[in-house]
Design an enzyme around this catalytic site. Structure first.
Site, PDB file in Angstrom:
ATOM      1  N   ILE A 142       0.842  -1.193   0.000  1.00  0.00           N
ATOM      2  CA  ILE A 142       0.000   0.000   0.000  1.00  0.00           C
ATOM      3  C   ILE A 142       0.879   1.245   0.000  1.00  0.00           C
ATOM      4  CG2 ILE A 142      -1.837   1.215   1.215  1.00  0.00           C
ATOM      5  CD1 ILE A 142      -2.564  -1.476   2.529  1.00  0.00           C
ATOM      6  N   CYS A 143       0.672   2.108  -0.982  1.00  0.00           N
ATOM      7  CA  CYS A 143       1.535   3.275  -1.155  1.00  0.00           C
ATOM      8  C   CYS A 143       1.576   4.170   0.079  1.00  0.00           C
ATOM      9  CB  CYS A 143       1.057   4.080  -2.372  1.00  0.00           C
ATOM     10  SG  CYS A 143       1.883   5.674  -2.577  1.00  0.00           S
ATOM     11  N   PHE A 144       0.393   4.511   0.623  1.00  0.00           N
ATOM     12  CA  PHE A 144       0.353   5.508   1.692  1.00  0.00           C
ATOM     13  C   PHE A 144       0.760   4.946   3.053  1.00  0.00           C
ATOM     14  CE2 PHE A 144      -1.561   8.119  -1.442  1.00  0.00           C
ATOM     15  CZ  PHE A 144      -1.379   9.422  -1.014  1.00  0.00           C
TER      16      PHE A 144
END
Length: 271
Positions: A142-144
């Site tokens: 997950i990027c964030f």
């Protein structure tokens, strides 16, 4: 006189169309048909983009993506998966050989982040660069979940996630600027070792990421937000912008690319 670049201000488009527009802008700039271009856009339906090299088959729950009526698409840029829903997205296309562009990805990312920071400061958010202390990969899909070098943070929470690619002499960077975040929808889309791991990561997520509205404690118009970032790019790069109008031929090229590549499951689920 200040150099003139293009601004492409668009409303919400489908995930496949959005990725096709970014790719075609790079193609047209490489061919000398357009100037460097800053683009703003949104998503309808919401999209889950995965990084160019990211493993989707073992990380993304395809049935959950369908259940939420989202669409998954593979980006040209690297990095981890991003859910694009209630957000403003930007992209920036410019030649690697432009006099203002540093040669390394990290240095170019820092320069573009400076423009984003100016925009955030203009709307009253005193954000800063992320400079990770631990360079080891975290293993999250997950990027964030984790900021990388020179992404934008506020009180140690990631508020803009960006990714960059060099495409045959063209720098393409695009990024997600969430207005608000729905962590329930986000975490439903990923495959976890077990439910306890999922719940633990979801509980900690609110301490790692935030949206623009959450920080400001109020909503601002998208036009004001776009203007602030446009002003940031104008200041950092010392340029002016004029609107870019896409022709029917441009749109035909975009639609063809979207159909043949970005709506193609063999491409999107290639890893």
């Amino acid at each position: 006189m200040a150099e003139k670049w293009f601004l492409l201000d668009q409303d919400k488009l489908s995930p496949a169309i959005n990725m096709a527009v970014d790719e075609k802008l790079a193609d047209w700039h490489r061919s000398g048909l357009i100037q460097p271009t800053l683009r703003f856009y949104g998503w309808n339906p919401p999209g889950l983009t995965v990084g160019h090299f990211q493993k989707a088959r073992t990380k993304i729950d395809s049935e959950a993506v369908k259940k939420h009526q989202f669409e998954m698409v593979r980006r040209q840029t690297g990095g981890q998966a991003v859910l694009h829903d209630n957000e403003l997205t930007y992209s920036f296309i410019i030649s690697e050989n432009h006099s203002q562009i540093p040669q390394t990805i990290k240095a170019a990312h820092k320069l573009i982040s400076e423009a984003l920071l100016v925009g955030l400061h203009q709307i009253g958010i005193q954000a800063d660069f992320a400079v990770p202390k631990d360079k080891r990969p975290k293993g999250t899909a997950i990027c964030f979940e984790e900021p990388s070098w020179y992404e934008i943070t506020y009180e140690q929470k990631k508020i803009i996630g960006s990714a960059q690619a060099r495409l045959q002499g063209i720098l393409l960077q695009h990024g997600s600027i969430p207005l608000s975040m729905d962590e329930n929808d986000l975490f439903d889309l990923f495959i976890f070792d077990n439910p306890r791991v999922k719940e633990r990561m979801k509980r900690s997520f609110s301490n790692k990421a935030s949206g623009i509205y959450d920080i400001l404690k109020k909503e601002i118009t998208l036009s004001d937000l776009k203007q602030a970032f446009k002003d940031g790019f104008s200041k950092i790069f010392d340029v002016t912008f004029e609107p870019l109008m896409l022709s029917e031929q441009n749109w035909e090229e975009i639609y063809t690319l979207a159909e043949t590549k970005y709506k193609n499951n063999d491409y999107n689920w290639s890893r």
